[in-house]
Design an enzyme around this catalytic site. Structure first.
Site, mmCIF file in Angstrom:
data_model
loop_
_atom_site.group_PDB
_atom_site.id
_atom_site.type_symbol
_atom_site.label_atom_id
_atom_site.label_comp_id
_atom_site.label_asym_id
_atom_site.label_seq_id
_atom_site.Cartn_x
_atom_site.Cartn_y
_atom_site.Cartn_z
ATOM 1 N N MET A 145 -49.038 -15.664 23.217
ATOM 2 C CA MET A 145 -49.120 -16.996 21.656
ATOM 3 C C MET A 145 -48.643 -16.570 21.251
ATOM 4 S SD MET A 145 -51.534 -18.963 20.515
ATOM 5 C CE MET A 145 -52.253 -19.120 19.383
ATOM 6 N N HIS B 94 -39.006 -15.804 31.167
ATOM 7 C CA HIS B 94 -38.465 -16.509 30.238
ATOM 8 C C HIS B 94 -36.696 -15.833 30.192
ATOM 9 C CE1 HIS B 94 -37.253 -18.185 26.255
ATOM 10 N NE2 HIS B 94 -38.450 -18.986 26.881
ATOM 11 N N HIS C 103 -39.968 -24.323 33.887
ATOM 12 C CA HIS C 103 -39.361 -23.934 31.822
ATOM 13 C C HIS C 103 -37.846 -23.673 31.754
ATOM 14 C CE1 HIS C 103 -40.294 -23.221 27.508
ATOM 15 N NE2 HIS C 103 -39.390 -22.358 27.872
ATOM 16 N N CYS D 212 -47.731 -26.113 18.553
ATOM 17 C CA CYS D 212 -48.833 -25.486 19.354
ATOM 18 C C CYS D 212 -47.682 -26.920 20.696
ATOM 19 C CB CYS D 212 -49.875 -26.759 19.291
ATOM 20 S SG CYS D 212 -49.974 -25.651 17.547
ATOM 21 N N CYS E 197 -45.784 -25.534 23.894
ATOM 22 C CA CYS E 197 -46.727 -24.865 25.086
ATOM 23 C C CYS E 197 -47.900 -25.561 26.150
ATOM 24 C CB CYS E 197 -47.131 -23.491 24.536
ATOM 25 S SG CYS E 197 -45.555 -22.178 24.137
ATOM 26 N N HIS E 198 -49.069 -26.047 25.306
ATOM 27 C CA HIS E 198 -49.709 -26.888 25.608
ATOM 28 C C HIS E 198 -49.916 -28.521 25.702
ATOM 29 C CE1 HIS E 198 -51.957 -23.036 23.714
ATOM 30 N NE2 HIS E 198 -51.138 -22.815 23.120
HETATM 31 FE FE1 DHE Z 1 -37.671 -22.848 23.784
HETATM 32 C C1 DHE Z 1 -33.888 -23.405 25.069
HETATM 33 C C2 DHE Z 1 -38.996 -24.581 25.918
HETATM 34 C C3 DHE Z 1 -39.860 -22.304 21.889
HETATM 35 C C4 DHE Z 1 -35.854 -20.836 21.261
HETATM 36 N N1 DHE Z 1 -36.362 -23.889 25.422
HETATM 37 C C5 DHE Z 1 -35.119 -23.933 25.973
HETATM 38 C C6 DHE Z 1 -35.371 -24.517 27.191
HETATM 39 C C7 DHE Z 1 -36.604 -25.557 27.294
HETATM 40 C C8 DHE Z 1 -37.456 -25.273 26.284
HETATM 41 C C9 DHE Z 1 -37.498 -26.127 27.844
HETATM 42 C C10 DHE Z 1 -34.149 -24.875 28.285
HETATM 43 C C11 DHE Z 1 -33.371 -25.565 27.404
HETATM 44 C C12 DHE Z 1 -32.122 -25.929 28.724
HETATM 45 O O1 DHE Z 1 -31.773 -24.728 29.293
HETATM 46 O O2 DHE Z 1 -31.899 -26.788 28.882
HETATM 47 N N2 DHE Z 1 -38.979 -23.445 23.591
HETATM 48 C C13 DHE Z 1 -39.488 -24.304 24.675
HETATM 49 C C14 DHE Z 1 -40.795 -24.443 24.309
HETATM 50 O O3 DHE Z 1 -41.303 -25.114 25.309
HETATM 51 C C15 DHE Z 1 -41.378 -23.329 23.306
HETATM 52 C C16 DHE Z 1 -42.440 -22.242 24.038
HETATM 53 C C17 DHE Z 1 -42.424 -24.345 21.888
HETATM 54 C C18 DHE Z 1 -42.271 -25.221 22.035
HETATM 55 O O4 DHE Z 1 -42.525 -25.881 20.055
HETATM 56 O O5 DHE Z 1 -40.588 -25.748 21.411
HETATM 57 C C19 DHE Z 1 -39.704 -23.541 23.006
HETATM 58 N N3 DHE Z 1 -37.774 -21.635 21.558
HETATM 59 C C20 DHE Z 1 -38.919 -22.151 21.263
HETATM 60 C C21 DHE Z 1 -39.083 -20.832 20.218
HETATM 61 O O6 DHE Z 1 -39.373 -20.658 19.342
HETATM 62 C C22 DHE Z 1 -37.247 -20.822 19.574
HETATM 63 C C23 DHE Z 1 -37.373 -19.230 19.540
HETATM 64 C C24 DHE Z 1 -37.097 -21.351 18.815
HETATM 65 C C25 DHE Z 1 -37.286 -22.032 18.801
HETATM 66 O O7 DHE Z 1 -36.138 -23.172 18.509
HETATM 67 O O8 DHE Z 1 -38.301 -22.538 18.088
HETATM 68 C C26 DHE Z 1 -36.750 -21.096 20.606
HETATM 69 N N4 DHE Z 1 -35.182 -22.061 22.794
HETATM 70 C C27 DHE Z 1 -34.731 -21.485 22.048
HETATM 71 C C28 DHE Z 1 -33.169 -21.593 22.561
HETATM 72 C C29 DHE Z 1 -32.671 -21.888 24.441
HETATM 73 C C30 DHE Z 1 -34.069 -21.944 24.242
HETATM 74 C C31 DHE Z 1 -31.984 -21.009 21.674
HETATM 75 C C32 DHE Z 1 -31.549 -21.727 24.860
HETATM 76 C C33 DHE Z 1 -30.921 -20.661 25.222
HETATM 77 C C34 DHE Z 1 -30.084 -20.754 25.894
HETATM 78 O O9 DHE Z 1 -29.138 -19.612 25.867
HETATM 79 O O10 DHE Z 1 -29.367 -21.775 26.525
#
Ligand code: DHE
Length: 572
Positions: A115, A401, A358, A74, A77-78
């Protein structure tokens, strides 16, 4: 819920329990002290927390479990302090009036605003759902700090620089290697993009979020949700970890110094908690500088302790990192040219942008950086040359996103950058060439809809050699959309084909897209449950047919994959 990744302050837990003990309510003598107010007690007599609106209690043991679930599922996001960002504010003042049953339904079923359906998807069982509905009605416990001293004491060089290979592995096209996140097992797979063989499985931090490369491409840097960074040397015959450090308690981003003269010199980690930027030496991960990102948000000038670091990108034309301070709504240009070994100066230019920044990426020229302020349905665009905000642009969709977005040069509109949306099926194309195509610059020039209602899109990708734009939809509640990839034509923008994943992986989520070095294959993660194995699906970019399915008993929960060459050059 597995191992604890976050060592919460004993004092804060004690405080939370102490509040109840002091209020003298709830069942006593069980060994598990209750947290929250017993039915009939005046809720909120000590602080805004206490029990759930309907008086439900949390034992101390439940509190511990709930804290871990909250951190894992959680907080991203929160926020750990629950003030909201990508997701809404869920402090007790917001949650208590809603009541436990309503909150259970949201946690179980999810919403069409993004969510996740934690209960329905089987991630949380009915007991967990009930626990979390009660937990978010209790005051959030204080999360622990993490100092430069803590970072230094966690730092390990496993293979000293002098003992590492002095040349790349002979006969290997190592710049076409892929690093694949194996989220739930805390590992990273290194796959040779030419042979499609898994050449190494390397241990990493908990639930690694992203990988980035050094400017030379020789190193992969991983960042775990627990803030653990690992450095993987791709010049080893079997790539392995050569250094590690814990840079924060909770983190999502990392990048490296890519400006000429600073190649492979520094890495920067963005902390979610504590909210910090930590600078590390590029080849050893030695922590050399830490800077707090707690700041004043741009709407009303209120101080935000939890002003977290979202995306970081490395400027190719200047010795700076572009650091996005999520809750503050500021984009910081961090100049590392005078930092030296950590004793020098770091100068920061702060740009007011939009709150809840984000993820985002460069335009084709790498002069403009575009980042989603997803809770505001906007994309903030900055000019890194003039160091100014260009525009906060409404995308016309719900919760943009982009991942890093997708760049294309359209015959009519010129250079465009595209984003999809979590909360709607729109794909928005934005003009990024003010000199050549001033009429389209920084405007939405085209918006197309993916088939089927609702959003669920997380990532979008293309390559200069491809005629296609690929979009995933892993957050869509309809499994037949969540396990498919949608292909758009770069010129007509039309939906050309839906790529369905092979029968044995139906029900897995098709997530994250990455091209190989030559830009003629698109790789997709088939993300299943931890109890089974996933796969990497390789589609031919010309024929749009499945070309290879990479499986391995160790390929569990692949969630992201990064090609060395494309990551070095920021090709997307
Ligand atoms: Fe991510 C990128 C934050 C959930 C997979 N994710 C990012 C970035 C941020 C972020 C700030 C950019 C980083 C950068 O470029 O420097 N992500 C978050 C969250 O806060 C969120 C919503 C909830 C959490 O608790 O993390 C979240 N993200 C997810 C997922 O559920 C994903 C699908 C799988 C996982 O890891 O749990 C996921 N996020 C990714 C991936 C990237 C990413 C694969 C990189 C994308 C790219 O092509 O660079």
């Amino acid at each position: 819920m597995g191992l604890r990744r976050f060592t919460w302050l004993a004092a804060s837990a004690a405080l939370a329990v102490g509040f109840v003990a002091a209020s003298g309510c709830g069942p006593q003598g069980s060994g598990n002290k209750p947290v929250g107010n017993a039915p009939g007690n005046a809720a909120g007599t000590a602080g805004t927390g206490g029990g759930a609106a309907d008086g439900a209690l949390l034992s101390a043991a439940e509190m511990e479990t709930a804290k871990d679930i909250y951190f894992d599922r959680c907080a991203g996001c929160h926020g750990v302090l629950r003030k909201g960002a990508t997701g809404p504010n869920i402090e007790p003042a917001s949650t208590k009036p809603k009541g436990t049953e309503y909150l259970k339904k949201i946690i179980n079923d999810g919403t069409d605003k993004g969510m996740p359906e934690w209960g329905k998807s089987g991630t949380l069982n009915a007991q967990d759902v009930d626990l979390m509905a009660r937990y978010i009605q209790v005051d959030p416990p204080a999360p622990p700090e993490w100092s430069l001293k803590d970072m230094k004491s966690s730092h390990k060089v496993l293979v000293p620089v002098a003992q590492r290979p002095s040349a790349p592995p002979p006969g290997r096209n190592w710049q076409n290697y892929f690093g694949v996140i194996l989220r739930d097992v805390g590992k990273v797979a290194i796959i040779d993009g030419d042979t499609k063989k898994v050449i190494s499985i390397v241990k990493s931090g908990f639930a690694v979020h992203i990988l980035r490369t050094s400017a030379s491409g020789r190193y992969f840097y991983t960042i775990g949700r627990d803030g653990r960074v690992t450095l993987i040397d791709l010049w080893m015959e079997k790539p392995d970890t050569v250094a590690e450090v814990k840079a924060a308690n909770d983190a999502r981003s990392i990048d490296t110094s890519k400006f000429e003269g600073f190649e492979d010199k520094y890495a920067i980690v963005g902390g979610y908690w504590p909210p910090v930027m930590a600078v590390l030496k590029g080849d050893t991960l030695e922590p050399i500088r830490v800077i707090s990102t707690s700041s004043y948000e741009i709407d009303e000038g209120t101080f935000v302790r939890e002003a977290r670091v979202a995306a970081i990108v490395s400027d190719h034309h200047h010795p700076t990192w572009v650091v996005n301070i999520k809750e503050a709504g500021q984009i910081w240009l961090v100049d590392y040219s005078k930092l030296g070994d950590g004793e020098g100066t770091v100068s920061i230019d702060q740009i007011r942008a939009e709150r809840f920044l984000h993820d985002g990426g460069w335009d084709t020229s790498k002069r403009y950086f575009l980042v989603a302020a997803n809770a505001r349905n906007k994309v903030s665009i900055i000019d890194t040359q003039s160091q100014k905000l260009v525009k906060n642009l409404d995308t016309g969709g719900v919760k943009p996103h982009p991942g890093r977005g997708a760049n294309l040069v359209h015959p009519q509109f010129g250079p465009l950058w595209a984003t999809g949306h979590v909360g709607s099926n729109d794909v928005t194309f934005i003009g990024t060439d003010p000199d050549g195509h001033p009429d389209n610059a920084f405007k939405v020039v085209k918006k197309v809809q993916l088939p089927g209602d609702g959003g669920g899109n997380l990532f979008i990708k293309t390559h200069p050699n491809s005629q296609h734009i690929y979009c995933d939809r892993p957050l869509h509640p309809d499994v037949t959309l969540a396990d498919s990839i949608f292909v758009l034509d770069k010129n007509s923008f039309e939906h050309k084909k839906t790529l369905t994943i092979p029968e044995q992986f139906r029900g897995h989520k098709a997530v994250h897209l990455e091209f190989n070095k030559d830009g003629n294959e698109i790789w997709v993660c088939a993300w299943g449950k931890k109890s089974g194995t996933g796969a990497i699906l390789v589609y031919d970019d010309k024929t749009l047919e499945l070309k290879a399915t990479i499986t391995d008993p160790e390929l569990v929960t692949p969630t992201g994959h990064f090609n060395v060459w494309n990551t070095v050059k920021d090709i997307y």
